[in-house]
Design a protein around this motif. Structure first.
Motif, PDB file in Angstrom:
ATOM      1  N   PHE A 146       0.822  -1.212   0.000  1.00  0.00           N
ATOM      2  CA  PHE A 146       0.000   0.000   0.000  1.00  0.00           C
ATOM      3  C   PHE A 146       0.856   1.262   0.000  1.00  0.00           C
ATOM      4  O   PHE A 146       0.537   2.236  -0.677  1.00  0.00           O
ATOM      5  CB  PHE A 146      -0.936  -0.010   1.211  1.00  0.00           C
ATOM      6  N   GLU A 147       1.944   1.247   0.760  1.00  0.00           N
ATOM      7  CA  GLU A 147       2.806   2.426   0.847  1.00  0.00           C
ATOM      8  C   GLU A 147       3.364   2.798  -0.525  1.00  0.00           C
ATOM      9  O   GLU A 147       3.381   3.969  -0.907  1.00  0.00           O
ATOM     10  CB  GLU A 147       3.942   2.162   1.839  1.00  0.00           C
ATOM     11  N   GLU A 148       3.827   1.796  -1.284  1.00  0.00           N
ATOM     12  CA  GLU A 148       4.336   2.066  -2.632  1.00  0.00           C
ATOM     13  C   GLU A 148       3.224   2.578  -3.546  1.00  0.00           C
ATOM     14  O   GLU A 148       3.449   3.490  -4.349  1.00  0.00           O
ATOM     15  CB  GLU A 148       4.938   0.791  -3.227  1.00  0.00           C
ATOM     16  N   LEU A 149       2.042   2.000  -3.433  1.00  0.00           N
ATOM     17  CA  LEU A 149       0.914   2.440  -4.252  1.00  0.00           C
ATOM     18  C   LEU A 149       0.549   3.883  -3.936  1.00  0.00           C
ATOM     19  O   LEU A 149       0.348   4.698  -4.836  1.00  0.00           O
ATOM     20  CB  LEU A 149      -0.289   1.523  -4.036  1.00  0.00           C
ATOM     21  N   ARG A 150       0.486   4.227  -2.643  1.00  0.00           N
ATOM     22  CA  ARG A 150       0.177   5.599  -2.239  1.00  0.00           C
ATOM     23  C   ARG A 150       1.216   6.568  -2.788  1.00  0.00           C
ATOM     24  O   ARG A 150       0.876   7.621  -3.326  1.00  0.00           O
ATOM     25  CB  ARG A 150       0.097   5.702  -0.720  1.00  0.00           C
ATOM     26  N   ALA A 151       2.498   6.208  -2.680  1.00  0.00           N
ATOM     27  CA  ALA A 151       3.561   7.075  -3.178  1.00  0.00           C
ATOM     28  C   ALA A 151       3.421   7.287  -4.684  1.00  0.00           C
ATOM     29  O   ALA A 151       3.568   8.406  -5.184  1.00  0.00           O
ATOM     30  CB  ALA A 151       4.927   6.490  -2.839  1.00  0.00           C
ATOM     31  N   SER A 152       3.105   6.222  -5.391  1.00  0.00           N
ATOM     32  CA  SER A 152       2.950   6.314  -6.849  1.00  0.00           C
ATOM     33  C   SER A 152       1.751   7.185  -7.222  1.00  0.00           C
ATOM     34  O   SER A 152       1.839   8.028  -8.115  1.00  0.00           O
ATOM     35  CB  SER A 152       2.782   4.908  -7.423  1.00  0.00           C
ATOM     36  N   LEU A 153       0.634   6.999  -6.516  1.00  0.00           N
ATOM     37  CA  LEU A 153      -0.572   7.759  -6.836  1.00  0.00           C
ATOM     38  C   LEU A 153      -0.481   9.229  -6.448  1.00  0.00           C
ATOM     39  O   LEU A 153      -1.159  10.073  -7.038  1.00  0.00           O
ATOM     40  CB  LEU A 153      -1.781   7.121  -6.145  1.00  0.00           C
ATOM     41  N   THR A 154       0.319   9.560  -5.468  1.00  0.00           N
ATOM     42  CA  THR A 154       0.396  10.948  -5.001  1.00  0.00           C
ATOM     43  C   THR A 154       1.631  11.689  -5.522  1.00  0.00           C
ATOM     44  O   THR A 154       1.822  12.851  -5.191  1.00  0.00           O
ATOM     45  CB  THR A 154       0.391  11.001  -3.461  1.00  0.00           C
ATOM     46  N   GLU A 155       2.448  11.025  -6.330  1.00  0.00           N
ATOM     47  CA  GLU A 155       3.670  11.659  -6.836  1.00  0.00           C
ATOM     48  C   GLU A 155       3.368  12.947  -7.595  1.00  0.00           C
ATOM     49  O   GLU A 155       3.999  13.980  -7.367  1.00  0.00           O
ATOM     50  CB  GLU A 155       4.430  10.678  -7.739  1.00  0.00           C
ATOM     51  N   ILE A 157       0.769  14.912  -7.344  1.00  0.00           N
ATOM     52  CA  ILE A 157       0.262  15.921  -6.407  1.00  0.00           C
ATOM     53  C   ILE A 157       1.420  16.563  -5.650  1.00  0.00           C
ATOM     54  O   ILE A 157       1.458  17.785  -5.466  1.00  0.00           O
ATOM     55  CB  ILE A 157      -0.752  15.284  -5.426  1.00  0.00           C
ATOM     56  N   ARG A 158       2.366  15.747  -5.201  1.00  0.00           N
ATOM     57  CA  ARG A 158       3.528  16.290  -4.473  1.00  0.00           C
ATOM     58  C   ARG A 158       4.359  17.200  -5.367  1.00  0.00           C
ATOM     59  O   ARG A 158       4.826  18.258  -4.936  1.00  0.00           O
ATOM     60  CB  ARG A 158       4.392  15.145  -3.920  1.00  0.00           C
ATOM     61  N   GLU A 159       4.532  16.806  -6.629  1.00  0.00           N
ATOM     62  CA  GLU A 159       5.296  17.647  -7.556  1.00  0.00           C
ATOM     63  C   GLU A 159       4.592  18.974  -7.782  1.00  0.00           C
ATOM     64  O   GLU A 159       5.232  20.036  -7.781  1.00  0.00           O
ATOM     65  CB  GLU A 159       5.505  16.911  -8.883  1.00  0.00           C
ATOM     66  N   ASP A 162       5.031  21.165  -4.713  1.00  0.00           N
ATOM     67  CA  ASP A 162       6.374  21.742  -4.647  1.00  0.00           C
ATOM     68  C   ASP A 162       6.539  22.888  -5.643  1.00  0.00           C
ATOM     69  O   ASP A 162       7.148  23.918  -5.328  1.00  0.00           O
ATOM     70  CB  ASP A 162       7.432  20.663  -4.877  1.00  0.00           C
ATOM     71  N   GLN A 163       5.972  22.736  -6.846  1.00  0.00           N
ATOM     72  CA  GLN A 163       6.055  23.808  -7.849  1.00  0.00           C
ATOM     73  C   GLN A 163       5.288  25.041  -7.383  1.00  0.00           C
ATOM     74  O   GLN A 163       5.770  26.172  -7.542  1.00  0.00           O
ATOM     75  CB  GLN A 163       5.508  23.315  -9.189  1.00  0.00           C
ATOM     76  N   LEU A 164       4.112  24.839  -6.812  1.00  0.00           N
ATOM     77  CA  LEU A 164       3.329  25.962  -6.305  1.00  0.00           C
ATOM     78  C   LEU A 164       4.047  26.659  -5.156  1.00  0.00           C
ATOM     79  O   LEU A 164       4.056  27.892  -5.068  1.00  0.00           O
ATOM     80  CB  LEU A 164       1.941  25.493  -5.857  1.00  0.00           C
ATOM     81  N   ARG A 165       4.662  25.897  -4.279  1.00  0.00           N
ATOM     82  CA  ARG A 165       5.417  26.465  -3.159  1.00  0.00           C
ATOM     83  C   ARG A 165       6.567  27.332  -3.688  1.00  0.00           C
ATOM     84  O   ARG A 165       6.789  28.443  -3.201  1.00  0.00           O
ATOM     85  CB  ARG A 165       5.952  25.350  -2.259  1.00  0.00           C
TER      86      ARG A 165
END
Length: 177
Positions: A146-155, A157-159, A162-165
């Motif tokens: 699940f942790e790998e799946l969450r990281a893949s699905l939210t990558e 969003i995180r990018e 970071d761009q907005l920040r």
């Protein structure tokens, strides 16, 4: 055939019990969430036997019914009829199968969680493991948990975050705020 029917136990029959249990079919409600009965009536024993028969019993707990009674129940059989009409039979003395068809949380596990403040990481991991195990393999994006799946699905969003920040910080610097 509905895929979820293979995850619901319709009935359990214990055989070769040497009079430890009645040898009768016990029908289960498809929405079963608990086993209720008086202390010493066999609730934990039944739950452990079902867990063992489905590959999800935790063999580490030495105080468990199966560990304490193993010499007396090694030949006991657990026959499960699933809601999709599949029938599986398991002898307690045999090794558990690799496939975990149910998720068993021992009484000791639940007591440990209840003794802690707030939601324990252990419970979150267990819930995530259940969710991941019931996720269609075509939707897991080659993740192994699940942790790998969450990281893949939210990558993405995180990018974007970071761009907005970075853009906000650039604007703040430009305005001299």
């Amino acid at each position: 055939v509905d895929r979820d029917l293979g995850r619901v136990i319709k009935s359990v029959t214990l055989g070769n019990t040497k009079k430890w249990f009645p040898e009768m079919e016990i029908e289960l409600n498809p929405g079963l969430v608990s086993i209720i009965g008086q202390k010493g009536s066999g609730k934990s024993a039944l739950a452990e036997l079902i867990a063992h028969a489905t590959g999800s019993w935790d063999t580490i707990d030495e105080s468990s019914f199966i560990n304490r009674a193993e010499d007396h129940i090694a030949d006991l059989t657990v026959r499960l009829v699933w809601a999709d009409d599949e029938v599986t039979t398991h002898r307690i003395g045999d090794a558990q199968g690799e496939e975990k068809k149910v998720r068993y949380l021992s009484q000791r596990f639940v007591e440990r969680l209840c003794a802690k403040d707030g939601i324990a990481d252990e419970l979150v991991r267990e819930i995530e493991a259940v969710i991941f195990s019931h996720t269609d393999p075509t939707e897991t994006l080659n993740a192994s948990n699940f942790e790998e799946l969450r990281a893949s699905l939210t990558e993405g969003i995180r990018e974007t975050r970071d761009q907005l920040r970075e853009e906000i910080n650039r604007l703040i610097r430009e305005e001299g705020l």
